[in-house]
Design a protein around this motif. Structure first.
Motif, PDB file in Angstrom:
ATOM      1  N   ASN A  66       0.832  -1.217   0.000  1.00 55.36           N
ATOM      2  CA  ASN A  66       0.000   0.000   0.000  1.00 55.36           C
ATOM      3  C   ASN A  66       0.862   1.260   0.000  1.00 55.36           C
ATOM      4  O   ASN A  66       0.557   2.235  -0.697  1.00 55.36           O
ATOM      5  CB  ASN A  66      -0.927   0.003   1.210  1.00 55.36           C
ATOM      6  N   ILE A  67       1.930   1.237   0.779  1.00 54.14           N
ATOM      7  CA  ILE A  67       2.846   2.380   0.826  1.00 54.14           C
ATOM      8  C   ILE A  67       3.459   2.611  -0.558  1.00 54.14           C
ATOM      9  O   ILE A  67       3.508   3.740  -1.048  1.00 54.14           O
ATOM     10  CB  ILE A  67       3.951   2.144   1.879  1.00 54.14           C
ATOM     11  N   ASN A  68       3.885   1.531  -1.195  1.00 56.93           N
ATOM     12  CA  ASN A  68       4.507   1.663  -2.517  1.00 56.93           C
ATOM     13  C   ASN A  68       3.516   2.127  -3.577  1.00 56.93           C
ATOM     14  O   ASN A  68       3.900   2.851  -4.500  1.00 56.93           O
ATOM     15  CB  ASN A  68       5.198   0.357  -2.913  1.00 56.93           C
ATOM     16  N   VAL A  69       2.246   1.754  -3.459  1.00 60.64           N
ATOM     17  CA  VAL A  69       1.239   2.293  -4.379  1.00 60.64           C
ATOM     18  C   VAL A  69       1.167   3.808  -4.201  1.00 60.64           C
ATOM     19  O   VAL A  69       1.168   4.559  -5.181  1.00 60.64           O
ATOM     20  CB  VAL A  69      -0.145   1.639  -4.157  1.00 60.64           C
ATOM     21  N   ASP A  70       1.115   4.251  -2.949  1.00 61.07           N
ATOM     22  CA  ASP A  70       1.042   5.691  -2.699  1.00 61.07           C
ATOM     23  C   ASP A  70       2.293   6.429  -3.162  1.00 61.07           C
ATOM     24  O   ASP A  70       2.222   7.595  -3.533  1.00 61.07           O
ATOM     25  CB  ASP A  70       0.789   5.955  -1.212  1.00 61.07           C
ATOM     26  N   LEU A  71       3.432   5.745  -3.127  1.00 61.69           N
ATOM     27  CA  LEU A  71       4.676   6.342  -3.620  1.00 61.69           C
ATOM     28  C   LEU A  71       4.813   6.221  -5.144  1.00 61.69           C
ATOM     29  O   LEU A  71       5.802   6.661  -5.714  1.00 61.69           O
ATOM     30  CB  LEU A  71       5.884   5.674  -2.947  1.00 61.69           C
ATOM     31  N   GLN A  72       3.837   5.598  -5.773  1.00 69.88           N
ATOM     32  CA  GLN A  72       3.802   5.350  -7.211  1.00 69.88           C
ATOM     33  C   GLN A  72       4.940   4.428  -7.657  1.00 69.88           C
ATOM     34  O   GLN A  72       5.431   4.513  -8.779  1.00 69.88           O
ATOM     35  CB  GLN A  72       3.810   6.664  -8.003  1.00 69.88           C
ATOM     36  N   HIS A  73       5.326   3.512  -6.777  1.00 69.72           N
ATOM     37  CA  HIS A  73       6.302   2.464  -7.091  1.00 69.72           C
ATOM     38  C   HIS A  73       5.505   1.172  -7.316  1.00 69.72           C
ATOM     39  O   HIS A  73       5.496   0.288  -6.469  1.00 69.72           O
ATOM     40  CB  HIS A  73       7.313   2.282  -5.955  1.00 69.72           C
ATOM     41  N   TYR A  74       4.825   1.105  -8.441  1.00 69.50           N
ATOM     42  CA  TYR A  74       3.837   0.056  -8.663  1.00 69.50           C
ATOM     43  C   TYR A  74       4.439  -1.340  -8.769  1.00 69.50           C
ATOM     44  O   TYR A  74       3.871  -2.299  -8.256  1.00 69.50           O
ATOM     45  CB  TYR A  74       2.980   0.391  -9.887  1.00 69.50           C
ATOM     46  N   ASP A  75       5.592  -1.470  -9.412  1.00 70.73           N
ATOM     47  CA  ASP A  75       6.212  -2.791  -9.511  1.00 70.73           C
ATOM     48  C   ASP A  75       6.613  -3.309  -8.128  1.00 70.73           C
ATOM     49  O   ASP A  75       6.442  -4.485  -7.823  1.00 70.73           O
ATOM     50  CB  ASP A  75       7.426  -2.764 -10.442  1.00 70.73           C
ATOM     51  N   GLU A  76       7.139  -2.426  -7.303  1.00 70.82           N
ATOM     52  CA  GLU A  76       7.510  -2.828  -5.936  1.00 70.82           C
ATOM     53  C   GLU A  76       6.264  -3.163  -5.124  1.00 70.82           C
ATOM     54  O   GLU A  76       6.276  -4.092  -4.315  1.00 70.82           O
ATOM     55  CB  GLU A  76       8.329  -1.725  -5.254  1.00 70.82           C
ATOM     56  N   MET A  98      -5.215  -9.969  -4.068  1.00 75.35           N
ATOM     57  CA  MET A  98      -5.363  -9.951  -5.530  1.00 75.35           C
ATOM     58  C   MET A  98      -6.000  -8.641  -5.973  1.00 75.35           C
ATOM     59  O   MET A  98      -5.614  -8.065  -6.999  1.00 75.35           O
ATOM     60  CB  MET A  98      -6.168 -11.164  -5.986  1.00 75.35           C
ATOM     61  N   ASN A  99      -6.986  -8.148  -5.208  1.00 77.48           N
ATOM     62  CA  ASN A  99      -7.590  -6.861  -5.504  1.00 77.48           C
ATOM     63  C   ASN A  99      -6.540  -5.755  -5.414  1.00 77.48           C
ATOM     64  O   ASN A  99      -6.446  -4.895  -6.293  1.00 77.48           O
ATOM     65  CB  ASN A  99      -8.743  -6.576  -4.537  1.00 77.48           C
ATOM     66  N   ASP A 100      -5.731  -5.787  -4.358  1.00 75.40           N
ATOM     67  CA  ASP A 100      -4.678  -4.780  -4.196  1.00 75.40           C
ATOM     68  C   ASP A 100      -3.703  -4.815  -5.371  1.00 75.40           C
ATOM     69  O   ASP A 100      -3.298  -3.767  -5.887  1.00 75.40           O
ATOM     70  CB  ASP A 100      -3.908  -5.028  -2.895  1.00 75.40           C
ATOM     71  N   LYS A 101      -3.322  -6.009  -5.769  1.00 76.95           N
ATOM     72  CA  LYS A 101      -2.389  -6.165  -6.893  1.00 76.95           C
ATOM     73  C   LYS A 101      -3.001  -5.597  -8.180  1.00 76.95           C
ATOM     74  O   LYS A 101      -2.333  -4.902  -8.946  1.00 76.95           O
ATOM     75  CB  LYS A 101      -2.047  -7.650  -7.060  1.00 76.95           C
ATOM     76  N   ALA A 102      -4.280  -5.872  -8.390  1.00 74.61           N
ATOM     77  CA  ALA A 102      -4.957  -5.351  -9.581  1.00 74.61           C
ATOM     78  C   ALA A 102      -5.037  -3.827  -9.554  1.00 74.61           C
ATOM     79  O   ALA A 102      -4.896  -3.177 -10.598  1.00 74.61           O
ATOM     80  CB  ALA A 102      -6.348  -5.972  -9.707  1.00 74.61           C
ATOM     81  N   VAL A 103      -5.235  -3.257  -8.376  1.00 80.08           N
ATOM     82  CA  VAL A 103      -5.247  -1.792  -8.255  1.00 80.08           C
ATOM     83  C   VAL A 103      -3.883  -1.229  -8.653  1.00 80.08           C
ATOM     84  O   VAL A 103      -3.798  -0.233  -9.387  1.00 80.08           O
ATOM     85  CB  VAL A 103      -5.640  -1.350  -6.825  1.00 80.08           C
ATOM     86  N   ALA A 104      -2.808  -1.859  -8.182  1.00 83.77           N
ATOM     87  CA  ALA A 104      -1.461  -1.400  -8.549  1.00 83.77           C
ATOM     88  C   ALA A 104      -1.253  -1.499 -10.063  1.00 83.77           C
ATOM     89  O   ALA A 104      -0.684  -0.586 -10.681  1.00 83.77           O
ATOM     90  CB  ALA A 104      -0.405  -2.214  -7.803  1.00 83.77           C
ATOM     91  N   LEU A 105      -1.723  -2.582 -10.663  1.00 79.25           N
ATOM     92  CA  LEU A 105      -1.612  -2.729 -12.118  1.00 79.25           C
ATOM     93  C   LEU A 105      -2.422  -1.658 -12.832  1.00 79.25           C
ATOM     94  O   LEU A 105      -1.973  -1.091 -13.837  1.00 79.25           O
ATOM     95  CB  LEU A 105      -2.070  -4.130 -12.542  1.00 79.25           C
ATOM     96  N   GLN A 106      -3.620  -1.372 -12.317  1.00 78.75           N
ATOM     97  CA  GLN A 106      -4.447  -0.330 -12.929  1.00 78.75           C
ATOM     98  C   GLN A 106      -3.749   1.012 -12.864  1.00 78.75           C
ATOM     99  O   GLN A 106      -3.675   1.740 -13.853  1.00 78.75           O
ATOM    100  CB  GLN A 106      -5.813  -0.262 -12.224  1.00 78.75           C
ATOM    101  N   LYS A 107      -3.191   1.352 -11.704  1.00 83.02           N
ATOM    102  CA  LYS A 107      -2.505   2.639 -11.557  1.00 83.02           C
ATOM    103  C   LYS A 107      -1.251   2.697 -12.425  1.00 83.02           C
ATOM    104  O   LYS A 107      -0.846   3.771 -12.863  1.00 83.02           O
ATOM    105  CB  LYS A 107      -2.176   2.896 -10.090  1.00 83.02           C
TER     106      LYS A 107
END
Length: 176
Positions: A66-76, A98-107
């Motif tokens: 979640n932290i890495n999504v907010d930092l826009q480090h989607y692969d991490e 899986m939902n979290d992972k899909a959100v990162a992929l979407q972003k």
């Protein structure tokens, strides 16, 4: 208080949990780097070979995702969600991840990969109505980002109806 506790705690599970709680609070407050430092402290403290620590490791790796999504480090972020999956001990939690992972992929802009994950999760029996509504809502958003002329309103309305019926008020804002 948590800092004092982790400085003096002997039980590594409790110490790791305290670090993760600190990270959760810092993340909620927007202190992403402080949250990352606390979560990393939890990872260093917890024992991957001790099955009693697996649930806490799962929650901590999700926090790092979640932290890495907010930092826009989607692969991490995706990497962290995958690590969390390895330690998941609760029945529905892999679906959350899986939902979290899909959100990162979407972003990240990998819309088709995200939709494929959402579709695979929706084929499963999801007993948690708020999770089901969140996945519907996230899939509709992803479809719309992929193609803004795609008719996604029925999916948003379905998610809203589920959230209203289950009185999951926290998710209502996302539906509206």
């Amino acid at each position: 208080m948590y800092n004092r506790y982790v400085d003096n705690a002997d039980d590594t599970l409790k110490k790791g949990t305290a670090y993760r709680f600190m990270g959760d609070m810092q993340w909620e407050a927007g202190d992403l780097h402080g949250a990352e430092e606390s979560a990393t402290g939890a990872i260093r403290t917890l024992d991957t070979l001790n099955t009693e620590h697996h649930s806490e490791l799962c929650f901590t790796y999700r926090l790092l995702g979640n932290i890495n999504v907010d930092l826009q480090h989607y692969d991490e972020a995706i990497n962290m969600y995958n690590k969390a999956m390895r330690f998941s001990t609760e029945d529905n939690f892999p679906l959350e991840l899986m939902n979290d992972k899909a959100v990162a992929l979407q972003k990240k802009g990998a819309y088709n990969k995200a939709i494929a994950i959402y579709d695979s999760v929706l084929q499963l029996k999801i007993s948690n109505p708020s999770l089901f509504a969140r996945i519907l809502d996230n899939r509709a958003t992803t479809k719309w980002r992929l193609n803004s002329s795609h008719p996604v309103l029925p999916e948003f309305w379905q998610a809203l109806r589920i959230r209203t019926d289950s009185q999951y008020h926290r998710g209502l804002n996302a539906s509206y």
